[in-house]
Design an enzyme around this catalytic site. Structure first.
Site, PDB file in Angstrom:
ATOM      1  CG  ASP A   6     -24.433  10.689 -32.648  1.00  0.00           C
ATOM      2  OD1 ASP A   6     -23.474   9.532 -32.551  1.00  0.00           O
ATOM      3  OD2 ASP A   6     -24.040  11.785 -32.594  1.00  0.00           O
ATOM      4  CG  ASP A 106     -21.983   9.134 -29.219  1.00  0.00           C
ATOM      5  OD1 ASP A 106     -21.343   8.579 -29.949  1.00  0.00           O
ATOM      6  OD2 ASP A 106     -22.142  10.311 -29.164  1.00  0.00           O
ATOM      7  CD  GLU A 107     -22.087   7.135 -34.449  1.00  0.00           C
ATOM      8  OE1 GLU A 107     -21.772   6.497 -35.375  1.00  0.00           O
ATOM      9  OE2 GLU A 107     -21.681   8.096 -33.968  1.00  0.00           O
TER      10      GLU A 107
HETATM   11  P1  TTP Z   1     -19.364  12.273 -31.399  1.00  0.00           P
HETATM   12  O1  TTP Z   1     -20.431  11.566 -31.326  1.00  0.00           O
HETATM   13  O2  TTP Z   1     -18.581  12.309 -32.603  1.00  0.00           O
HETATM   14  O3  TTP Z   1     -19.607  13.999 -30.820  1.00  0.00           O
HETATM   15  P2  TTP Z   1     -20.529  14.370 -29.573  1.00  0.00           P
HETATM   16  O4  TTP Z   1     -21.198  13.304 -29.157  1.00  0.00           O
HETATM   17  O5  TTP Z   1     -19.557  14.740 -28.613  1.00  0.00           O
HETATM   18  O6  TTP Z   1     -21.431  15.578 -30.286  1.00  0.00           O
HETATM   19  P3  TTP Z   1     -22.613  15.505 -31.295  1.00  0.00           P
HETATM   20  O7  TTP Z   1     -23.367  16.014 -30.687  1.00  0.00           O
HETATM   21  O8  TTP Z   1     -22.160  16.284 -32.507  1.00  0.00           O
HETATM   22  O9  TTP Z   1     -22.811  13.973 -31.508  1.00  0.00           O
HETATM   23  O10 TTP Z   1     -18.270  11.369 -30.261  1.00  0.00           O
HETATM   24  C1  TTP Z   1     -19.109  10.930 -29.202  1.00  0.00           C
HETATM   25  C2  TTP Z   1     -18.227  11.199 -27.890  1.00  0.00           C
HETATM   26  O11 TTP Z   1     -16.695  10.434 -28.307  1.00  0.00           O
HETATM   27  C3  TTP Z   1     -17.666  12.494 -27.624  1.00  0.00           C
HETATM   28  O12 TTP Z   1     -18.828  12.886 -26.730  1.00  0.00           O
HETATM   29  C4  TTP Z   1     -16.519  12.416 -26.821  1.00  0.00           C
HETATM   30  C5  TTP Z   1     -15.762  11.324 -27.719  1.00  0.00           C
HETATM   31  N1  TTP Z   1     -14.879  11.918 -28.867  1.00  0.00           N
HETATM   32  C6  TTP Z   1     -13.383  12.020 -28.461  1.00  0.00           C
HETATM   33  O13 TTP Z   1     -12.923  11.711 -27.128  1.00  0.00           O
HETATM   34  N2  TTP Z   1     -12.551  12.837 -29.244  1.00  0.00           N
HETATM   35  C7  TTP Z   1     -12.933  12.851 -30.457  1.00  0.00           C
HETATM   36  O14 TTP Z   1     -12.086  13.583 -31.315  1.00  0.00           O
HETATM   37  C8  TTP Z   1     -14.515  12.745 -30.773  1.00  0.00           C
HETATM   38  C9  TTP Z   1     -14.897  13.559 -32.290  1.00  0.00           C
HETATM   39  C10 TTP Z   1     -15.321  12.239 -30.075  1.00  0.00           C
HETATM   40 CA    CA Z   2     -21.026   9.544 -32.300  1.00  0.00          CA
HETATM   41 CA    CA Z   3     -22.763  11.878 -30.304  1.00  0.00          CA
END
Ligand code: TTP
Ligand code: CA
Ligand code: CA
Length: 348
Positions: A6, A106-107
């Protein structure tokens, strides 16, 4: 072993790394709705911003109240660029592993017997090629990999064995288990279960009665220590890219084209499997300075996977080489703007 990757604060990290001067600032990536200057919500925020309470989904106006203007940057979302980076990461993972599912932008989930040994190398390679950090969890089950990754984020890497995995999952609160939502958690709480280790107290038949065969069965398996590992399906997407690393940095048309041929084949087998035709073609160039460039063109009529695009590729490559003098490190091909071959346009 299973590997869960991730990216850390993905969109915000990309924007942060685009602006090296801004690394000590709060970076808020926003979806502006345009109604008023501050209408819209936060997409994501870097960890500095999280430390003052800014979160995904929060109204931009709320976020502004928490972020001193001099120390923060509010940036509109640039989704095409993030997709580009996502495709690059996807290609790096594909160069290292075989059984991969991209679960979201992103996963990634990976199934590989040697994933433990290769995880650190992959993390480094992603950093080297994209300048972005990620968090990787490795465990005997995919559920364990996901849950342990969540514990070591950001910029974490952890490998656990069966015993550690069992301990982690059993001691976990039910709402922390991916796949168990707030409603299920609440119902389980009313049935007397707070943690995974409480699940064996509940009868399988009762679980199936309350949650249905699928979810009930899943919970019962979880309780008895059999952890799910299905990689799932690739995320829904409206484009397919394949990017690959050239043997060496080069401007040699022949080398570039033979790599593109390989990548075209991979991307097309994806199109065939999903019965898609496409209306846009792009060639992606990652130059020696790690910058990404795209040359693209659109077709008036959708093209099927069997149609020849040699000429179009040739034109895009020559145009790029003419306009840019840098050596190329990685190249890619992208098909987009799909139509299902049934004739109906896919909805984006
Ligand atoms: P996530 O993997 O949930 O979050 P993140 O990568 O920003 O942070 P973390 O370090 O906790 O993993 O989400 C991936 C991307 O998806 C994030 O960068 C932006 C987008 N996203 C949104 O646009 N709206 C949302 O509500 C969420 C949760 C994510
Ligand atoms: Ca994610
Ligand atoms: Ca993430």
């Amino acid at each position: 072993m299973y590997l869960h990757i991730d990216m850390d604060y993905f969109f915000a990290q990309i924007e942060e790394k685009r602006r090296p001067m801004a690394s000590d600032k709060i970076i808020v990536v926003c979806v502006f709705s345009g109604r008023t200057e501050d209408s819209g919500v936060v997409s994501t925020v870097n960890y500095l911003g999280r430390s003052v309470g800014i979160k995904s989904g929060m109204p931009i106006a709320f976020a502004k109240k928490r972020a001193p203007p001099a120390d923060s940057i509010f940036i509109p979302m640039d989704r095409p660029y993030y997709n580009e980076i996502s495709a690059q990461i996807d290609s790096i993972i594909r160069e290292n592993f075989e059984k991969i599912v991209q679960a979201s932008v992103d996963e990634w989930n990976v199934d590989d017997p040697k994933s433990g040994e290769k995880a650190a190398e992959l993390k480094n390679e992603i950093l080297r090629e994209t300048n972005l950090t990620c968090t990787i969890g490795v465990a005997p089950s995919l559920l364990g990999a996901k849950m342990v990754a969540a514990k070591v984020k950001p910029n974490g890497l952890i490998i656990i064995n069966e015993e550690e995995e069992k301990k982690l999952i059993e001691n976990s609160a039910l709402e922390k288990v991916p796949g168990i939502g707030p409603k299920t958690t609440e119902t389980l709480r009313l049935m007397g279960a707070e943690k995974v280790s409480d699940l064996p107290k509940l009868d399988r038949l009762r679980l199936v009665e309350v949650f249905g065969r699928k979810m009930g069965g899943w919970l019962s398996e979880l309780g008895s220590g059999r952890y799910p590992s299905e990689l799932g399906e690739d995320k829904d997407q409206d484009e397919i890219s394949r990017i690959g690393t050239l043997k060496e940095k080069t401007r040699d048309q022949y080398m570039i084209k033979s790599k593109l041929k390989e990548l075209e084949k991979e991307a097309k087998s994806w199109l065939i499997e999903r019965k898609k035709s496409y209306r846009t073609l792009a060639i992606i160039f990652i130059t020696e300075d790690l910058k990404t460039h795209t040359k693209s063109l659109s077709f008036r009529n959708p093209k099927g996977w069997s149609e020849d695009i040699e000429k179009e590729k040739e034109t895009l490559v020559s145009e790029f080489l003419f306009e840019n003098q840098m050596e190329i490190r990685r190249v890619g091909i992208r098909f987009g703007n799909f139509m299902d071959l049934g004739g109906q346009t896919t909805l984006f």
